[in-house]
Write an enzyme that holds these catalytic residues in place. Structure first.
Site, PDB file in Angstrom:
ATOM      1  N   SER A  19       0.837  -1.203   0.000  1.00 31.50           N
ATOM      2  CA  SER A  19       0.000   0.000   0.000  1.00 31.50           C
ATOM      3  C   SER A  19       0.869   1.248   0.000  1.00 31.50           C
ATOM      4  CB  SER A  19      -0.885   0.011   1.244  1.00 31.50           C
ATOM      5  OG  SER A  19      -1.464   1.291   1.396  1.00 31.50           O
ATOM      6  N   HIS A  35      -1.023  -1.143  -4.262  1.00 24.82           N
ATOM      7  CA  HIS A  35      -2.356  -0.844  -3.730  1.00 24.82           C
ATOM      8  C   HIS A  35      -2.440   0.669  -3.502  1.00 24.82           C
ATOM      9  CE1 HIS A  35      -6.022  -2.129  -1.561  1.00 24.82           C
ATOM     10  NE2 HIS A  35      -5.773  -1.120  -0.743  1.00 24.82           N
ATOM     11  N   ASP A  71      -4.662   3.711  -2.178  1.00 22.93           N
ATOM     12  CA  ASP A  71      -5.814   4.074  -1.346  1.00 22.93           C
ATOM     13  C   ASP A  71      -6.318   5.463  -1.716  1.00 22.93           C
ATOM     14  OD1 ASP A  71      -6.134   1.848   0.565  1.00 22.93           O
ATOM     15  OD2 ASP A  71      -4.068   2.326   1.074  1.00 22.93           O
ATOM     16  N   MET A 116      -9.001   8.200  -0.866  1.00 21.80           N
ATOM     17  CA  MET A 116      -9.926   8.577   0.215  1.00 21.80           C
ATOM     18  C   MET A 116     -10.416   9.997  -0.020  1.00 21.80           C
ATOM     19  SD  MET A 116      -7.893   7.142   3.528  1.00 21.80           S
ATOM     20  CE  MET A 116      -6.849   5.691   3.435  1.00 21.80           C
ATOM     21  N   HIS A 142      -8.117   1.171  -4.464  1.00 22.04           N
ATOM     22  CA  HIS A 142      -9.092   0.911  -3.391  1.00 22.04           C
ATOM     23  C   HIS A 142      -9.794   2.227  -3.102  1.00 22.04           C
ATOM     24  CE1 HIS A 142      -9.738  -0.303   1.129  1.00 22.04           C
ATOM     25  NE2 HIS A 142     -10.873  -0.152   0.471  1.00 22.04           N
ATOM     26  N   MET A 202     -12.100   4.408  -1.262  1.00 19.44           N
ATOM     27  CA  MET A 202     -12.839   4.654  -0.019  1.00 19.44           C
ATOM     28  C   MET A 202     -13.519   6.007  -0.180  1.00 19.44           C
ATOM     29  SD  MET A 202     -10.031   3.207   2.632  1.00 19.44           S
ATOM     30  CE  MET A 202      -8.658   3.120   1.488  1.00 19.44           C
ATOM     31  N   MET A 237     -11.754  -5.898   4.991  1.00 22.60           N
ATOM     32  CA  MET A 237     -10.912  -4.948   5.721  1.00 22.60           C
ATOM     33  C   MET A 237     -10.583  -5.511   7.106  1.00 22.60           C
ATOM     34  SD  MET A 237     -10.224  -2.309   3.843  1.00 22.60           S
ATOM     35  CE  MET A 237      -9.534  -1.219   5.109  1.00 22.60           C
ATOM     36  N   PHE A 295      -7.096   5.179   7.795  1.00 22.22           N
ATOM     37  CA  PHE A 295      -5.720   5.530   8.152  1.00 22.22           C
ATOM     38  C   PHE A 295      -4.841   4.296   8.131  1.00 22.22           C
ATOM     39  CE2 PHE A 295      -8.307   8.847   9.994  1.00 22.22           C
ATOM     40  CZ  PHE A 295      -7.590   9.996   9.684  1.00 22.22           C
ATOM     41  N   GLY A 296      -3.569   4.484   7.710  1.00 22.46           N
ATOM     42  CA  GLY A 296      -2.613   3.381   7.735  1.00 22.46           C
ATOM     43  C   GLY A 296      -2.050   3.211   9.141  1.00 22.46           C
ATOM     44  N   GLY A 297      -1.331   2.092   9.323  1.00 23.41           N
ATOM     45  CA  GLY A 297      -0.625   1.878  10.585  1.00 23.41           C
ATOM     46  C   GLY A 297      -1.494   1.412  11.741  1.00 23.41           C
ATOM     47  N   ASP A 304      -6.708  -6.324   3.981  1.00 21.96           N
ATOM     48  CA  ASP A 304      -6.051  -5.013   3.994  1.00 21.96           C
ATOM     49  C   ASP A 304      -6.172  -4.425   5.393  1.00 21.96           C
ATOM     50  OD1 ASP A 304      -5.170  -2.421   3.643  1.00 21.96           O
ATOM     51  OD2 ASP A 304      -6.761  -1.837   2.253  1.00 21.96           O
ATOM     52  N   GLY A 324      -3.055  -3.807   8.765  1.00 22.19           N
ATOM     53  CA  GLY A 324      -2.266  -4.469   9.797  1.00 22.19           C
ATOM     54  C   GLY A 324      -1.646  -5.776   9.347  1.00 22.19           C
TER      55      GLY A 324
END
Length: 218
Positions: free
Chosen positions: A6, A29, A31, A33, A62, A64, A133, A139-141, A171, A173
Site C-alpha cells: 500500500s 495498492h 488508497d 480517500m 481501493h 474509499m 478490511m 488511516f494506515g498503521g 487489507d 495491519g
C-alpha cells in the site's frame, strides 16, 4: 498468493521512486480517500493517472469514497487493472461491477469490519475479488483485527460453493506476524503498508511475506 504493497505508507513526495522499490510485488495498492466516506483525504484520479504512467506493476485502486457508481469507472478507464468499491457506498453494485469489468478492470467489492458479507454473497458472479478490511478504513498503521478472520473464511467458503476464480484480499495491519493467519483463513491477496514501506529493504520485505504464505493453497 499475491502481495500488494500500500503506497499509503510510502513517501508521497517520491511516489515514482517508491513504486520502483516494490517492483517485485504483484500489485501496488492505491488508497483513494475523499474525507467523506472515510475521515481522511489522500489522492485522487489525477495522481493515479500519473502513477499509471510510471508504475512498473499494475495498480489496485481501493476507492474509499462516496458515490463510487459515478467515480469508480473512471479509474478503470484510466488503466487501473483492479478497482475496488465499498459495498456500503455503492447504490447499484452489480451494475457497477459489470461496468468495471467492461472497462477492462477486475471488479472488487470491499467490506468494512462491521459489514456482514452474507447479504452480498449473490454478487459473487459479477466480482473478481472480495476485500475484507482488517482495520477500520481511513488511516494506515492501525492494528490488525483478528476478529475478521471468520469473515475471510466465510467468503472463501462461499467462493468454493460458487466456483470460479475469485480472489480474497485482506487489507490492514498485515505483516510478517499476521499474514499466515490471513492465508489460513482463505486470503490470497495481501495488502501490506508499513510492513513493506517501513522496512529498509522493501523488496526483501515483500519476498519475506511471500515466503510465509507460499505453502498455503486454496
Amino acid at each position: 498468493m499475491q502481495i500488494s504493497p500500500s503506497i499509503l505508507a510510502a513517501d508521497f513526495a517520491n511516489l515514482e521512486q517508491e513504486l520502483r522499490r516494490v517492483s517485485n510485488a504483484d500489485w501496488a495498492h492505491v488508497d483513494v480517500m475523499d474525507a467523506h466516506f472515510v475521515p481522511n483525504l489522500t489522492l485522487g484520479l489525477p495522481v493515479v493517472e500519473a502513477l499509471l504512467r510510471v508504475s512498473p506493476i499494475p495498480l489496485d485502486a481501493h476507492l474509499m469514497i462516496e458515490d463510487p457508481d459515478r467515480w469508480a469507472p473512471l479509474y478503470a478507464e484510466a488503466g487501473c487493472q483492479s478497482v475496488t468499491f465499498h459495498i456500503e457506498a455503492a447504490r447499484h453494485p452489480r451494475r457497477l461491477a459489470r461496468t468495471l469489468r467492461a472497462a477492462g478492470a477486475r471488479a472488487c467489492m470491499a467490506l468494512k469490519p462491521e459489514t456482514s458479507f452474507t447479504p452480498y454473497e449473490p454478487l459473487l458472479a459479477d466480482l473478481d475479488m472480495v476485500l475484507v478490511m482488517t482495520v477500520e478504513p481511513g488511516f494506515g498503521g492501525q492494528s490488525f483485527m483478528v476478529d475478521q478472520m471468520p469473515k475471510v473464511r466465510q467468503v472463501r467458503e462461499a467462493i468454493k460453493r460458487h466456483g470460479g476464480e475469485i480472489w480474497v484480499q485482506v487489507d490492514g495491519g498485515v505483516s510478517a506476524t499476521t499474514i499466515e493467519q490471513c492465508a489460513e483463513a482463505g486470503a490470497d491477496v495481501f495488502v501490506a503498508g508499513s510492513a513493506v514501506y517501513g522496512a529498509e529493504d522493501a523488496a526483501a520485505a515483500i519476498e519475506e511475506l511471500r515466503a510465509l504464505v507460499s505453502t498455503h493453497v486454496h
